[in-house]
Every structure is written in structure tokens, then in C-alpha cells.
Design an enzyme around this catalytic site. Structure first.
Site, mmCIF file in Angstrom:
data_model
loop_
_atom_site.group_PDB
_atom_site.id
_atom_site.type_symbol
_atom_site.label_atom_id
_atom_site.label_comp_id
_atom_site.label_asym_id
_atom_site.label_seq_id
_atom_site.Cartn_x
_atom_site.Cartn_y
_atom_site.Cartn_z
ATOM 1 N N ARG A 252 41.976 30.876 44.778
ATOM 2 C CA ARG A 252 42.466 32.210 45.096
ATOM 3 C C ARG A 252 43.498 32.169 46.220
ATOM 4 O O ARG A 252 43.553 31.225 46.990
ATOM 5 C CB ARG A 252 41.302 33.109 45.524
ATOM 6 C CG ARG A 252 40.214 33.233 44.479
ATOM 7 C CD ARG A 252 39.034 33.995 45.026
ATOM 8 N NE ARG A 252 37.973 34.089 44.027
ATOM 9 C CZ ARG A 252 36.772 34.609 44.262
ATOM 10 N NH1 ARG A 252 36.488 35.059 45.467
ATOM 11 N NH2 ARG A 252 35.876 34.673 43.310
ATOM 12 N N THR A 253 44.290 33.245 46.266
ATOM 13 C CA THR A 253 45.160 33.431 47.423
ATOM 14 C C THR A 253 44.299 33.995 48.543
ATOM 15 O O THR A 253 44.015 35.191 48.591
ATOM 16 C CB THR A 253 46.310 34.405 47.102
ATOM 17 O OG1 THR A 253 47.051 33.900 45.998
ATOM 18 C CG2 THR A 253 47.246 34.556 48.298
ATOM 19 N N LEU A 254 43.811 33.123 49.415
ATOM 20 C CA LEU A 254 42.916 33.566 50.482
ATOM 21 C C LEU A 254 43.688 34.201 51.626
ATOM 22 O O LEU A 254 43.137 34.995 52.387
ATOM 23 C CB LEU A 254 42.103 32.372 50.996
ATOM 24 C CG LEU A 254 41.209 31.702 49.957
ATOM 25 C CD1 LEU A 254 40.501 30.507 50.567
ATOM 26 C CD2 LEU A 254 40.189 32.689 49.411
ATOM 27 N N ASP B 299 52.398 35.558 44.382
ATOM 28 C CA ASP B 299 51.654 36.568 43.625
ATOM 29 C C ASP B 299 52.608 37.503 42.887
ATOM 30 O O ASP B 299 52.301 37.974 41.778
ATOM 31 C CB ASP B 299 50.751 37.377 44.561
ATOM 32 C CG ASP B 299 49.499 36.605 44.973
ATOM 33 O OD1 ASP B 299 49.256 35.535 44.387
ATOM 34 O OD2 ASP B 299 48.782 37.071 45.871
ATOM 35 N N TRP C 175 48.272 39.802 46.642
ATOM 36 C CA TRP C 175 48.643 40.308 47.973
ATOM 37 C C TRP C 175 50.039 40.918 47.948
ATOM 38 O O TRP C 175 50.981 40.385 48.543
ATOM 39 C CB TRP C 175 48.562 39.179 48.997
ATOM 40 C CG TRP C 175 47.164 38.767 49.307
ATOM 41 C CD1 TRP C 175 46.291 38.120 48.476
ATOM 42 C CD2 TRP C 175 46.456 38.956 50.533
ATOM 43 N NE1 TRP C 175 45.107 37.907 49.110
ATOM 44 C CE2 TRP C 175 45.178 38.397 50.367
ATOM 45 C CE3 TRP C 175 46.805 39.542 51.761
ATOM 46 C CZ2 TRP C 175 44.226 38.413 51.389
ATOM 47 C CZ3 TRP C 175 45.859 39.545 52.769
ATOM 48 C CH2 TRP C 175 44.590 39.002 52.587
#
Length: 242
Positions: free
Chosen positions: A19-21, A78, A126
Site C-alpha cells: 500500500r501507499t502508506l 496514485d 492519496w
């Protein structure tokens, strides 16, 4: 009976989280408004790696299908993923070959569902998105946040633009703006953001969408003036400053 506890592969992903943390390379504000003939949208071309302005030629506005224009703030990777989703959506729509095509309202609704779905999976994209377009003479302008909050308006902005550009737009926007007046108003907003937003860069594009289609300008810079006394000594009179 063998316990699943002896099979760590069933309980966790050995490759780690995909994931894009946290956003890494990000773009700042997008500002858009309705004008007499369609929609105008502006965004600079900066891509910040943390607080470093690492990239200065990032295009953050893209046409979607025949009737829509998309602008994005936030994580650039994203945004690229969203563009892949939209390419699939438009391709699937074109495959029907029924003489109809998705309008800006349909694309905006799709984006709200994607963003809210990803938020519910605790794996958000995001981005804050601005979607504008014209179809059958109807102008449409809306935005959606990274958690799916969305609305339509006559003018919208993301990021710092929500705080610094929207007040200017509320004061000066009217529905009969010409193209030249709309560009001048957007440039005024982008100039204020350049002065006040550390992530902004003086290299921007302005795009328009009308019934004829999308036009995105070549990158250009704004004339600025840095001789204001508040810029020369910004901490003068500030309580507790060094």
C-alpha cells in the site's frame, strides 16, 4: 489436524505491505472554475519529494474521454494508477459502440466510488481530484477527496488553494466570465499560492475544456514581485520570534 499457525504464509504477506502508506512525490494545489464557454483549470508542474522540490515538469491535468478533464493534487504514482483505471473505463465504454459516451458527471461519480472504496479498505489513493467537463451544453465541475468526500460548485480548489484561492474566487467569479477574464483570475490565484505555498513552483499550465474538446497550454511562468516589506522581514513584530 494441522494448525494454520504453522503456515506463516497464510497469515502474512512475505513481500510486506504493497500500500501507499505515506505519499512520497506529491503535487500541490489545483484550481478550476466555470466560465462562459466551459471549464478552466490551472496547476503548477512541481513534484515535491518530501519538502524538496525534486521535479519541475510534472503534468497533473489530463483529458478523460471526449467530455472530461481531470486534475490531481497529492501522490503522483496514485494519480497514474487512477489514470489507468480511467483508461479501462473509457475503453470499456467505447467498446459498446452505441453512439453514447461517458460525460463528466458519470466520470466524477465513478471517481467518488473508487476513492471511497479504497478508503474503506484502509488503502486510500492519496489524491484530491478535480473533474470538469462539458457535454450537450451542460458545464460540470466537481471535486473528490482521498476519502471520497465530494461536491459540485462553480469553482473548486484543492490543497492550499482551498484556503488561499477560494476566497478570491468567491469575491471575483461570476458566471459570464470570458476566457481572458477566467485566465486572469486563475493566474491571480496561482500567484498568491506561489507566494504562500512552499511546495508551489513558478511553472504552470492552464487548460480549458469546451464542446470542442480539451486544450492544455504549454508551461509558462508568472511575473512576480518579491519586494513587499512583509517578504523582506517576515518576522518583524512577530511575538516570540527570533
Amino acid at each position: 489436524m494441522e494448525s494454520n499457525q504453522s503456515k506463516p504464509g497464510l497469515l502474512c504477506n512475505p513481500e510486506g505491505s504493497q500500500r501507499t502508506l505515506y505519499p512520497y512525490v506529491t503535487g500541490t494545489s489545483v484550481v478550476a472554475l466555470k466560465y462562459k464557454d466551459g471549464i478552466l483549470m490551472a496547476a503548477d508542474m512541481g513534484g515535491s519529494y518530501g519538502s524538496t522540490l525534486r521535479y519541475k515538469s510534472v503534468e497533473r491535468m489530463k483529458p478523460v474521454g471526449k467530455h472530461s478533464l481531470l486534475g490531481a493534487s497529492g501522490e503522483i504514482s496514485d494519480f497514474q494508477e487512477l489514470l489507468r483505471y480511467l483508461d479501462e473505463l473509457i475503453l470499456y465504454d467505447n467498446m459498446w459502440d452505441d453512439g453514447n459516451s461517458l460525460g463528466p458527471k458519470e466520470v466524477h461519480n465513478y471517481l467518488t466510488r473508487v476513492m471511497y472504496n479504497r478508503r474503506n479498505k484502509f488503502n486510500p489513493l492519496w489524491n484530491s481530484l478535480v473533474l470538469g467537463g462539458v457535454k450537450k451544453g451542460q458545464k460540470y465541475l466537481g471535486m473528490v477527496s482521498m476519502i471520497g468526500v465530494n461536491f459540485e460548485d462553480n469553482h473548486v480548489a484543492t490543497g492550499f488553494g482551498n484556503h488561499l484561492a477560494r476566497p478570491i474566487l468567491r469575491d471575483e467569479w461570476h458566471e459570464n466570465l470570458t476566457f481572458e477574464e477566467g485566465v486572469k483570475l486563475l493566474e491571480k490565484c496561482m500567484r498568491v499560492l506561489l507566494y504562500r505555498d512552499r511546495s508551489a513552483v513558478n511553472k504552470l499550465q492552464i487548460s480549458k475544456i469546451t464542446e470542442e474538446g480539451v486544450t492544455i497550454s504549454q508551461p509558462y511562468s508568472l511575473k512576480t514581485f518579491w519586494g513587499f516589506s512583509a517578504f523582506e522581514n517576515p518576522t518583524l513584530g512577530a511575538e516570540g520570534s527570533w
